[in-house]
Motif scaffolding. Structure first.
Motif, PDB file in Angstrom:
ATOM      1  N   LEU A  89       0.831  -1.202   0.000  1.00 19.19           N
ATOM      2  CA  LEU A  89       0.000   0.000   0.000  1.00 19.19           C
ATOM      3  C   LEU A  89       0.866   1.254   0.000  1.00 19.19           C
ATOM      4  O   LEU A  89       0.566   2.236  -0.697  1.00 19.19           O
ATOM      5  CB  LEU A  89      -0.922  -0.019   1.226  1.00 19.19           C
ATOM      6  CG  LEU A  89      -1.820   1.211   1.425  1.00 19.19           C
ATOM      7  CD1 LEU A  89      -2.728   1.437   0.211  1.00 19.19           C
ATOM      8  CD2 LEU A  89      -2.660   1.053   2.692  1.00 19.19           C
ATOM      9  N   ALA A  90       1.980   1.236   0.756  1.00 15.02           N
ATOM     10  CA  ALA A  90       2.880   2.396   0.793  1.00 15.02           C
ATOM     11  C   ALA A  90       3.481   2.664  -0.583  1.00 15.02           C
ATOM     12  O   ALA A  90       3.571   3.819  -1.028  1.00 15.02           O
ATOM     13  CB  ALA A  90       3.975   2.163   1.827  1.00 15.02           C
ATOM     14  N   ILE A  91       3.900   1.588  -1.260  1.00 14.57           N
ATOM     15  CA  ILE A  91       4.460   1.749  -2.609  1.00 14.57           C
ATOM     16  C   ILE A  91       3.407   2.294  -3.562  1.00 14.57           C
ATOM     17  O   ILE A  91       3.669   3.198  -4.372  1.00 14.57           O
ATOM     18  CB  ILE A  91       5.017   0.396  -3.108  1.00 14.57           C
ATOM     19  CG1 ILE A  91       6.209  -0.035  -2.236  1.00 14.57           C
ATOM     20  CG2 ILE A  91       5.416   0.484  -4.577  1.00 14.57           C
ATOM     21  CD1 ILE A  91       6.679  -1.459  -2.508  1.00 14.57           C
ATOM     22  N   HIS A  92       2.189   1.760  -3.440  1.00 12.86           N
ATOM     23  CA  HIS A  92       1.102   2.202  -4.319  1.00 12.86           C
ATOM     24  C   HIS A  92       0.762   3.680  -4.076  1.00 12.86           C
ATOM     25  O   HIS A  92       0.545   4.446  -5.032  1.00 12.86           O
ATOM     26  CB  HIS A  92      -0.127   1.323  -4.087  1.00 12.86           C
ATOM     27  CG  HIS A  92      -1.279   1.653  -4.982  1.00 12.86           C
ATOM     28  ND1 HIS A  92      -1.325   1.303  -6.322  1.00 12.86           N
ATOM     29  CD2 HIS A  92      -2.447   2.321  -4.739  1.00 12.86           C
ATOM     30  CE1 HIS A  92      -2.449   1.734  -6.859  1.00 12.86           C
ATOM     31  NE2 HIS A  92      -3.160   2.355  -5.911  1.00 12.86           N
ATOM     32  N   LEU A  93       0.745   4.107  -2.806  1.00 13.83           N
ATOM     33  CA  LEU A  93       0.413   5.497  -2.484  1.00 13.83           C
ATOM     34  C   LEU A  93       1.511   6.468  -2.916  1.00 13.83           C
ATOM     35  O   LEU A  93       1.228   7.647  -3.192  1.00 13.83           O
ATOM     36  CB  LEU A  93       0.162   5.642  -0.974  1.00 13.83           C
ATOM     37  CG  LEU A  93      -1.174   5.096  -0.463  1.00 13.83           C
ATOM     38  CD1 LEU A  93      -1.209   5.083   1.057  1.00 13.83           C
ATOM     39  CD2 LEU A  93      -2.335   5.920  -0.995  1.00 13.83           C
ATOM     40  N   SER A  94       2.759   5.994  -2.973  1.00 11.97           N
ATOM     41  CA  SER A  94       3.827   6.877  -3.457  1.00 11.97           C
ATOM     42  C   SER A  94       3.620   7.228  -4.921  1.00 11.97           C
ATOM     43  O   SER A  94       4.008   8.308  -5.382  1.00 11.97           O
ATOM     44  CB  SER A  94       5.187   6.207  -3.256  1.00 11.97           C
ATOM     45  OG  SER A  94       5.290   5.034  -4.065  1.00 11.97           O
ATOM     46  N   ALA A  95       2.962   6.315  -5.671  1.00 13.08           N
ATOM     47  CA  ALA A  95       2.672   6.580  -7.090  1.00 13.08           C
ATOM     48  C   ALA A  95       1.321   7.263  -7.271  1.00 13.08           C
ATOM     49  O   ALA A  95       1.102   7.976  -8.260  1.00 13.08           O
ATOM     50  CB  ALA A  95       2.713   5.273  -7.879  1.00 13.08           C
ATOM     51  N   HIS A  96       0.428   7.050  -6.316  1.00 17.98           N
ATOM     52  CA  HIS A  96      -0.925   7.617  -6.418  1.00 17.98           C
ATOM     53  C   HIS A  96      -1.289   8.266  -5.075  1.00 17.98           C
ATOM     54  O   HIS A  96      -2.050   7.696  -4.286  1.00 17.98           O
ATOM     55  CB  HIS A  96      -1.946   6.527  -6.770  1.00 17.98           C
ATOM     56  CG  HIS A  96      -1.588   5.744  -7.988  1.00 17.98           C
ATOM     57  ND1 HIS A  96      -1.808   6.209  -9.269  1.00 17.98           N
ATOM     58  CD2 HIS A  96      -0.996   4.518  -8.105  1.00 17.98           C
ATOM     59  CE1 HIS A  96      -1.394   5.307 -10.140  1.00 17.98           C
ATOM     60  NE2 HIS A  96      -0.894   4.263  -9.459  1.00 17.98           N
ATOM     61  N   PRO A  97      -0.751   9.460  -4.779  1.00 22.95           N
ATOM     62  CA  PRO A  97      -0.970  10.110  -3.473  1.00 22.95           C
ATOM     63  C   PRO A  97      -2.442  10.361  -3.185  1.00 22.95           C
ATOM     64  O   PRO A  97      -3.219  10.700  -4.075  1.00 22.95           O
ATOM     65  CB  PRO A  97      -0.203  11.427  -3.604  1.00 22.95           C
ATOM     66  CG  PRO A  97       0.766  11.204  -4.717  1.00 22.95           C
ATOM     67  CD  PRO A  97       0.089  10.266  -5.674  1.00 22.95           C
ATOM     68  N   ASP A  98      -2.799  10.172  -1.907  1.00 25.48           N
ATOM     69  CA  ASP A  98      -4.174  10.402  -1.452  1.00 25.48           C
ATOM     70  C   ASP A  98      -4.095  10.660   0.053  1.00 25.48           C
ATOM     71  O   ASP A  98      -3.781   9.741   0.825  1.00 25.48           O
ATOM     72  CB  ASP A  98      -5.042   9.177  -1.763  1.00 25.48           C
ATOM     73  CG  ASP A  98      -6.496   9.361  -1.370  1.00 25.48           C
ATOM     74  OD1 ASP A  98      -7.368   8.882  -2.099  1.00 25.48           O
ATOM     75  OD2 ASP A  98      -6.758   9.968  -0.303  1.00 25.48           O
ATOM     76  N   ASP A  99      -4.367  11.917   0.472  1.00 21.26           N
ATOM     77  CA  ASP A  99      -4.207  12.276   1.886  1.00 21.26           C
ATOM     78  C   ASP A  99      -5.051  11.407   2.811  1.00 21.26           C
ATOM     79  O   ASP A  99      -4.600  10.984   3.884  1.00 21.26           O
ATOM     80  CB  ASP A  99      -4.546  13.742   2.087  1.00 21.26           C
ATOM     81  CG  ASP A  99      -3.408  14.665   1.654  1.00 21.26           C
ATOM     82  OD1 ASP A  99      -3.616  15.891   1.640  1.00 21.26           O
ATOM     83  OD2 ASP A  99      -2.307  14.156   1.342  1.00 21.26           O
ATOM     84  N   SER A 100      -6.292  11.160   2.419  1.00 24.68           N
ATOM     85  CA  SER A 100      -7.172  10.361   3.272  1.00 24.68           C
ATOM     86  C   SER A 100      -6.622   8.946   3.444  1.00 24.68           C
ATOM     87  O   SER A 100      -6.549   8.421   4.562  1.00 24.68           O
ATOM     88  CB  SER A 100      -8.578  10.314   2.681  1.00 24.68           C
ATOM     89  OG  SER A 100      -9.409   9.482   3.469  1.00 24.68           O
ATOM     90  N   MET A 101      -6.209   8.334   2.319  1.00 28.13           N
ATOM     91  CA  MET A 101      -5.685   6.974   2.397  1.00 28.13           C
ATOM     92  C   MET A 101      -4.303   6.934   3.042  1.00 28.13           C
ATOM     93  O   MET A 101      -3.941   5.937   3.675  1.00 28.13           O
ATOM     94  CB  MET A 101      -5.652   6.348   1.003  1.00 28.13           C
ATOM     95  CG  MET A 101      -7.021   5.893   0.530  1.00 28.13           C
ATOM     96  SD  MET A 101      -7.706   4.630   1.652  1.00 28.13           S
ATOM     97  CE  MET A 101      -9.301   4.338   0.895  1.00 28.13           C
TER      98      MET A 101
END
Length: 726
Positions: A89-101
């Motif tokens: 999930l951390a790797i995925h969020l680094s490519a697709h930022p989302d403050d809530s997530m």
């Protein structure tokens, strides 16, 4: 409404990404959240895992599923898989930022670290989560985050700064109009205060929580019941068992309204325990019977065993040892040491207590492997039970060893209690400072516009409090130094007395042992002309040793308050006539004349342990026989003075000096040779008499006798007998 929004969002996704062929599967998965009530986490997890294999998920959908599956893995205790999922999930969020997530990623990571007892990492993640939720103004998750920060801070170290985060958790729960979250914050606050020994503040927090819950339009009965239960736990810590009983009854009434039979059964057990504490055995039995019936219908093994063991405790209180052992034993088989070690050990001690009165060998066999010399109430009771069981065998050496351990554990408990009180005072000082911080924080949350003005006021208050704190700190250390100096003096005195006692006991044991050794060697080498006389002498020395050990053990019991009296009310005149008759042969065979005068009225009664009174009179008589010149006299006068019985026990010469007189009741105290213990006494007779007299609420004093020897004055309370009707 939430389901409608989810469907709308899914419809929009199908327009934006028309190529998504499995949007319906995702929509069905999404609608199962937020989770409420009991869910099949395994089934939902499998659905999420299947979705992650689909390449058609959008970035937002994949973020959502990665977060939810990680959350479920944590709840199911699959921590390694959960960590791998969070890494993905951390790797995925680094490519697709989302403050809530991002906030939810840190929240789940904090929850995982907290469950793994990595408190520092958990605290860091929860703080990061609160920062992201502040940006998105997600009040619900902000409340969750600050409540978990408070838990992490409190669990990591005794830092009352955790209360600041509880205040924030309440504030954001109120902004979200979320009653369950607000109530959870109250629970955390009370738990933190209780953890830090601030019972008065924990009690106040629970009472405030209860008032707040009852003011709601539709009070949640489950929350009210849990709050009453928490109140009862605090009352138990205070030692107020009547208040605890009332609180448990209130909790039970709410559980009964909701038909929560599991909690009803547990509440009845706790109610029964409070009745036991209050010595209301009939009510305790009724509560445990009701708990047993409820848990039988639920097939809840632990609580059923707990209830059955409770019935055994009632039987134990009634001294029905056979029934108590049977019931507590049944309960132990259901509780088991694996499911609840602390509860099991507590009842194991009670089981051994019941067994020790009928089968001491079995009691020792059951309890001794679990005994550990730790300063807890359970271990103190275990030591006392083992001491009593060994005494029944009789094995006085082992009994004395465990009785000594009980004494030492009690002393360690007292020391821990003293340190805990000092720590509580220190934390109370810290809490006054923390209260100012919390008040400052609350003011900032309520009136942001007045922040600048409040800062100057708070700064001045902080300076004053800081000065007060330094003053209190100085006074505390000054007082602590004086207390430590006094404790050092008392400890040195106690060590000196202990060394003297050990030296005296060693001397008392060495003399008969030396005689035994010499006679055994003489017998071994055929140096004895009269073996029978030698065997008689050896038997006499062994009897002296056994008497000494028994007397030391009896005094050790008195010191730890384990010596119990079997009290009965008897006519005073008849009882003391009986006591005088009992010592007449002993006095006569030692070439002494007994002069007795009993002037008590027939209407007077005395409450006492008859066997112990015989022991007192026998010890006094033996003392006179051992230490009076032959032929001699023993004079006993018994009379009433006001509402007390006064008995004067006197013997003829030789007497004792003024210097020795006040020390005769000291254990193993050596007087001049005319009253030497070589004549057969253990040196503990008068000490035992004094202890037994005090247990009878009486008084024993020594003075010079007009006959030339020693005068022992025994004073006991009397009562008048009610006249019988015609």
């Amino acid at each position: 409404m939430k389901n409608l929004l989810a469907l709308t969002f899914t419809a929009q996704l199908s327009v934006l990404w028309p190529s998504v062929s499995h949007s319906a599967d995702f929509a069905a998965y999404e609608q199962k959240f937020p989770l409420k009530g009991k869910k099949d986490f395994h089934a939902v997890l499998e659905e999420g895992e299947a979705l992650l294999t689909q390449s058609t998920l959008t970035a937002q959908q994949r973020t959502y599923v990665l977060h939810r599956t990680a959350l479920h893995l944590v709840r199911l205790g699959e921590y390694n898989r959960a960590q791998h999922r969070l890494d993905a999930l951390a790797i995925h969020l680094s490519a697709h930022p989302d403050d809530s997530m991002q906030g939810k990623y840190h929240w789940v990571s904090g929850d995982l670290a907290y469950r793994l007892s990595d408190i520092q990492t958990a605290q860091t993640h929860f703080i990061r989560a609160s920062e992201f939720f502040s940006r998105t103004q997600d009040w619900r998750m902000l409340s969750h985050s600050h409540r978990m920060i408070a838990n992490a801070v409190a669990k990591g170290s005794p830092d009352l700064g955790a209360i600041e985060h509880v205040t924030l958790a309440k504030h954001y729960a109120e902004l979200d109009n979320n009653i369950p979250l607000h109530n959870a914050a109250f629970d955390t606050e009370a738990r933190i205060y209780k953890l830090f020994g601030q019972l008065d503040r924990a009690l106040k927090s629970r009472q405030t929580q209860l008032d707040w819950l009852k003011k709601q339009k539709a009070p949640n009965k489950d929350s009210v019941s849990a709050t009453y239960y928490g109140l009862a736990e605090i009352f138990i810590d205070f030692g107020d068992h009547q208040a605890a009983l009332n609180a448990f009854k209130q909790s039970y009434q709410y559980d009964q309204q909701m038909n929560e039979r599991l909690y009803m059964g547990q509440n009845q057990i706790r109610i029964g325990e409070q009745y036991l504490r209050l010595n209301d055995l009939n009510s305790a039995r009724a509560a445990f019977e009701q708990a047993k019936a409820i848990n039988e219908t639920l097939s809840h093994k632990r609580n059923l065993g707990w209830a059955i063991a409770g019935l055994g405790r009632v039987a134990l209180a009634k001294k029905n040892y056979s029934q108590a052992a049977e019931l507590i034993g049944q309960g132990l088989n259901l509780i088991t040491s694996d499911s609840n070690p602390e509860l099991y050990l507590k009842h194991l001690v009670m089981y051994a207590n019941a067994l020790s009165h009928q089968n001491p060998n079995l009691a020792i066999e059951k309890l001794e492997p679990s005994f550990k010399p730790m300063p807890t109430g359970t271990m103190v009771e275990a030591a006392k039970v083992l001491a009593f069981a060994y005494q029944q065998q009789p094995d006085f050496a082992s009994a004395l060893r465990y009785q000594t351990q009980a004494t030492e554990l009690l002393e360690q408990q007292a020391e821990q209690s003293r340190l805990t009180r000092l720590e509580a005072k220190k934390r109370d000082t810290e809490l006054h400072l923390e209260t100012l911080k919390v008040n400052q924080l609350q003011s900032g949350l309520d009136e942001q516009k007045r922040q600048n003005k409040l800062q100057s006021v708070i700064l001045a208050a902080a300076i004053i409090v800081l000065l007060n704190f330094f003053l209190m700190f100085y006074l505390y250390h000054l007082k602590k130094r004086k207390v430590m100096e006094k404790e050092t003096a008392v400890l040195n005195q106690a060590l000196t007395l202990k060394q003297q006692l050990l030296a005296d006991v060693s001397h008392e044991l060495r003399t008969p042992l030396t005689v035994l050794k010499l006679n055994i060697e003489a017998l071994q080498h055929n140096l004895i002309t009269d073996p029978d006389a030698t065997y008689t002498l050896m038997q006499s020395r062994l009897s002296m040793l056994n008497t000494l050990i028994a007397d030391i053990y009896e005094l050790a019991q008195a010191d730890t308050h384990s010596l119990q009296l079997d009290l009965h009310t008897r006519p005073a005149k008849a009882l003391f006539d009986e006591l005088l008759s009992a010592i007449q042969p002993l006095v006569a065979q030692n070439d002494l004349t007994l002069n007795a005068q009993n002037t008590l009225s027939e209407t007077l009664e005395v409450t006492c342990d008859i066997n112990r009174m015989h022991q007192i009179f026998n010890n006094l008589a033996r003392n006179s026989c051992h230490y009076s010149n032959k032929p001699g006299q023993v004079s006993v006068t018994i009379a009433q003075q006001d509402e007390q019985l006064v008995c004067h026990f006197e013997d003829s010469s030789p007497g004792v000096s003024d210097e020795d007189l006040p020390r005769l009741t000291e254990r193993l105290y050596r007087c001049d040779k005319s009253r030497s213990r070589d004549l057969g006494g253990s040196g503990l007779g008068l000490s035992i008499c004094q202890k037994l007299t005090e247990l009878h609420q009486g008084h024993l004093s020594l003075s010079h006798s007009s006959l030339g020897g020693l005068r022992v004055t025994l004073t006991l309370p009397l009562t008048a007998r009610a006249p019988s009707g015609d």
